[in-house]
Write a protein that holds these residues in place. Structure first.
Motif, mmCIF file in Angstrom:
data_model
loop_
_atom_site.group_PDB
_atom_site.id
_atom_site.type_symbol
_atom_site.label_atom_id
_atom_site.label_comp_id
_atom_site.label_asym_id
_atom_site.label_seq_id
_atom_site.Cartn_x
_atom_site.Cartn_y
_atom_site.Cartn_z
ATOM 1 N N ILE A 53 4.861 1.840 8.364
ATOM 2 C CA ILE A 53 3.515 2.010 7.822
ATOM 3 C C ILE A 53 2.796 0.677 7.950
ATOM 4 C CG2 ILE A 53 2.162 2.644 5.789
ATOM 5 C CD1 ILE A 53 4.649 4.235 4.844
ATOM 6 N N GLU A 54 1.877 0.603 8.878
ATOM 7 C CA GLU A 54 1.208 -0.660 9.215
ATOM 8 C C GLU A 54 -0.100 -0.322 9.915
ATOM 9 O OE1 GLU A 54 -0.257 -3.968 9.791
ATOM 10 O OE2 GLU A 54 1.783 -4.242 9.001
ATOM 11 N N ASP A 55 -1.211 -0.927 9.460
ATOM 12 C CA ASP A 55 -2.509 -0.572 10.053
ATOM 13 C C ASP A 55 -2.921 -1.468 11.210
ATOM 14 O OD1 ASP A 55 -3.072 -2.848 8.640
ATOM 15 O OD2 ASP A 55 -4.622 -1.965 7.360
ATOM 16 N N GLU A 56 -2.130 -2.466 11.558
ATOM 17 C CA GLU A 56 -2.423 -3.294 12.719
ATOM 18 C C GLU A 56 -1.508 -2.906 13.873
ATOM 19 O OE1 GLU A 56 -3.010 -7.518 12.282
ATOM 20 O OE2 GLU A 56 -3.198 -7.326 10.112
ATOM 21 N N GLN A 57 -2.098 -2.437 14.958
ATOM 22 C CA GLN A 57 -1.319 -1.942 16.092
ATOM 23 C C GLN A 57 -0.396 -3.008 16.661
ATOM 24 O OE1 GLN A 57 -3.649 -0.217 19.238
ATOM 25 N NE2 GLN A 57 -1.910 0.002 20.629
ATOM 26 N N ARG A 58 -0.879 -4.222 16.756
ATOM 27 C CA ARG A 58 -0.069 -5.310 17.319
ATOM 28 C C ARG A 58 1.218 -5.513 16.524
ATOM 29 N NH1 ARG A 58 0.092 -10.342 15.519
ATOM 30 N NH2 ARG A 58 -1.771 -9.967 14.234
ATOM 31 N N ILE A 59 1.108 -5.458 15.206
ATOM 32 C CA ILE A 59 2.281 -5.667 14.355
ATOM 33 C C ILE A 59 3.208 -4.464 14.425
ATOM 34 C CG2 ILE A 59 3.060 -6.044 11.984
ATOM 35 C CD1 ILE A 59 0.489 -7.600 11.502
ATOM 36 N N VAL A 95 10.910 7.428 13.618
ATOM 37 C CA VAL A 95 10.473 8.826 13.747
ATOM 38 C C VAL A 95 8.964 8.972 13.591
ATOM 39 C CG1 VAL A 95 12.692 9.766 13.016
ATOM 40 C CG2 VAL A 95 10.948 9.248 11.290
ATOM 41 N N ALA A 96 8.281 7.951 13.058
ATOM 42 C CA ALA A 96 6.832 8.080 12.883
ATOM 43 C C ALA A 96 6.203 6.735 12.540
ATOM 44 C CB ALA A 96 6.512 9.093 11.784
ATOM 45 N N TYR A 97 4.892 6.681 12.766
ATOM 46 C CA TYR A 97 4.080 5.534 12.373
ATOM 47 C C TYR A 97 2.907 6.041 11.528
ATOM 48 C CZ TYR A 97 6.442 3.359 16.373
ATOM 49 O OH TYR A 97 7.380 2.903 17.262
ATOM 50 N N ALA A 98 2.452 5.209 10.586
ATOM 51 C CA ALA A 98 1.291 5.566 9.783
ATOM 52 C C ALA A 98 0.401 4.341 9.634
ATOM 53 C CB ALA A 98 1.719 6.071 8.405
ATOM 54 N N GLN A 99 -0.925 4.606 9.587
ATOM 55 C CA GLN A 99 -1.877 3.514 9.473
ATOM 56 C C GLN A 99 -2.634 3.527 8.151
ATOM 57 O OE1 GLN A 99 -4.327 2.897 13.072
ATOM 58 N NE2 GLN A 99 -3.179 4.575 14.014
ATOM 59 N N SER A 100 -2.543 4.643 7.422
ATOM 60 C CA SER A 100 -3.331 4.783 6.208
ATOM 61 C C SER A 100 -2.477 5.342 5.079
ATOM 62 C CB SER A 100 -4.506 5.725 6.458
ATOM 63 O OG SER A 100 -4.033 7.045 6.717
ATOM 64 N N VAL A 101 -2.999 5.274 3.874
ATOM 65 C CA VAL A 101 -2.300 5.821 2.709
ATOM 66 C C VAL A 101 -2.104 7.321 2.879
ATOM 67 C CG1 VAL A 101 -2.486 6.289 0.238
ATOM 68 C CG2 VAL A 101 -3.117 4.036 1.133
ATOM 69 N N GLU A 102 -3.163 8.032 3.234
ATOM 70 C CA GLU A 102 -3.086 9.484 3.372
ATOM 71 C C GLU A 102 -2.052 9.896 4.415
ATOM 72 O OE1 GLU A 102 -6.019 13.310 4.391
ATOM 73 O OE2 GLU A 102 -6.781 11.248 4.508
ATOM 74 N N GLU A 103 -2.075 9.224 5.545
ATOM 75 C CA GLU A 103 -1.138 9.534 6.623
ATOM 76 C C GLU A 103 0.296 9.217 6.205
ATOM 77 O OE1 GLU A 103 -0.975 8.741 11.462
ATOM 78 O OE2 GLU A 103 -1.992 7.318 10.146
ATOM 79 N N ALA A 104 0.484 8.103 5.533
ATOM 80 C CA ALA A 104 1.820 7.693 5.104
ATOM 81 C C ALA A 104 2.416 8.692 4.123
ATOM 82 C CB ALA A 104 1.763 6.305 4.466
ATOM 83 N N MET A 123 -1.055 -4.102 2.256
ATOM 84 C CA MET A 123 -2.489 -3.850 2.379
ATOM 85 C C MET A 123 -2.758 -2.942 3.572
ATOM 86 S SD MET A 123 -3.441 -5.441 -0.234
ATOM 87 C CE MET A 123 -5.194 -5.110 -0.006
ATOM 88 N N LEU A 124 -3.266 -1.725 3.300
ATOM 89 C CA LEU A 124 -3.621 -0.770 4.337
ATOM 90 C C LEU A 124 -5.133 -0.598 4.370
ATOM 91 C CD1 LEU A 124 -0.810 1.818 3.526
ATOM 92 C CD2 LEU A 124 -0.826 0.165 5.407
ATOM 93 N N LYS A 125 -5.629 0.060 5.423
ATOM 94 C CA LYS A 125 -7.080 0.107 5.602
ATOM 95 C C LYS A 125 -7.792 0.934 4.539
ATOM 96 C CE LYS A 125 -6.757 3.822 9.088
ATOM 97 N NZ LYS A 125 -7.027 4.148 10.497
ATOM 98 N N ASP A 126 -7.075 1.865 3.886
ATOM 99 C CA ASP A 126 -7.719 2.698 2.872
ATOM 100 C C ASP A 126 -7.056 2.565 1.498
ATOM 101 O OD1 ASP A 126 -5.353 3.903 3.620
ATOM 102 O OD2 ASP A 126 -6.134 5.948 3.442
ATOM 103 N N GLY A 127 -6.291 1.514 1.310
ATOM 104 C CA GLY A 127 -5.615 1.336 0.026
ATOM 105 C C GLY A 127 -4.446 0.387 0.145
ATOM 106 N N THR A 128 -3.422 0.617 -0.662
ATOM 107 C CA THR A 128 -2.257 -0.267 -0.671
ATOM 108 C C THR A 128 -0.958 0.532 -0.590
ATOM 109 O OG1 THR A 128 -1.917 -0.240 -3.075
ATOM 110 C CG2 THR A 128 -3.529 -1.821 -2.203
ATOM 111 N N GLY A 129 0.129 -0.178 -0.357
ATOM 112 C CA GLY A 129 1.437 0.453 -0.374
ATOM 113 C C GLY A 129 1.772 1.054 -1.726
#
Length: 248
Positions: A9-15, A34-43, A60-66
């Motif tokens: 779960i990481e919102d920066e593609q490079r990381i 098995v998966a990647y997530a960029q946002s709270v909702e997706e995670a 720190m995610l683009k729409d909230g926090t862990g």
């Protein structure tokens, strides 16, 4: 060998890409992404649907926090490793809360150690008290520490610690109320958290709360409020005497 179903779960593609490559290099027989997530909702959706064994999660995610993710999921039986770019104050907050983390940019050896560590952990769910302590400690100077044992997670105020004594890879905390709490970590893990002037590493095997010192002798023995006697190592005498004069 157990294969861990893993979500990043990481919102920066490079990381995300860098962590994926590092995992493939360091643990190809252990980690299955098995998966990647960029946002709270997706995670939240991915964790509840895929039920992973391991989650790497940026705070720190683009729409909230862990923390928002952890509050919303219904499935929580997984190992969690936070990834963070926070500075030293926040890193200490993780240590005080006994929560695993990796500091960005992620070091390959530290990643390998973190993966090896989860293989021996029985606890797969972060207790609410740990998360509460972490959130509190991120916003202030920590005055409490989480001591994890096989039986429970103990929340201990720093001023309640009389002394710590290490034996091999175990450390026993002696508290003002008479309790003894043994954790399966060496004293070195706590030395950076229990610092002067309140605490002092007086000997290879002992760290003491100087506010709990009853008396000390030039010969190199310290009596504590729990009536124990702790030796002062030869190399620590001078700095200990200076500290006590400053404190007094």
């Amino acid at each position: 060998m157990k294969m861990y179903k893993t979500i990043i779960i990481e919102d920066e593609q490079r990381i995300r890409e860098a962590l994926s490559i590092m995992l493939e290099m360091t643990a190809p027989d252990t980690i299955q992404i098995v998966a990647y997530a960029q946002s709270v909702e997706e995670a939240v959706k991915l964790i509840d649907r895929l039920k992973p064994d391991l989650v790497f999660m940026d705070i720190m995610l683009k729409d909230g926090t862990g923390f928002d993710v952890l509050q919303q999921i219904t499935f929580n039986s997984f190992h969690l490793i936070f990834t963070t770019a926070y500075e030293q104050h926040a890193i200490n907050a993780f240590k005080y809360s006994a929560i695993d983390y990796l500091l960005k940019p992620i070091d390959t050896e530290e990643l390998k150690t973190a993966i090896e560590r989860i293989a021996v952990l029985q606890q797969r769910v972060l207790e609410k008290k740990q998360l509460n302590e972490l959130q509190t400690n991120l916003n202030k100077t920590p005055d409490r520490i989480i001591l994890p044992t096989q039986e429970a997670m103990y929340v201990v105020r720093l001023d309640q610690i009389i002394r710590c004594e290490t034996s091999g890879s175990y450390t026993t905390f002696f508290l003002i109320d008479g309790r003894k709490i043994m954790v399966s970590k060496p004293l070195k893990n706590y030395e950076d958290l229990l610092e002067p002037p309140a605490f002092f590493r007086i000997h290879q095997s002992h760290l003491i709360n100087v506010n709990c010192v009853v008396s000390y002798s030039r010969e190199g023995m310290v009596q504590m409020t729990d009536k124990s006697f702790v030796p002062i190592s030869r190399g620590k005498k001078e700095s200990f005497f200076k500290l006590m004069k400053y404190e007094m």
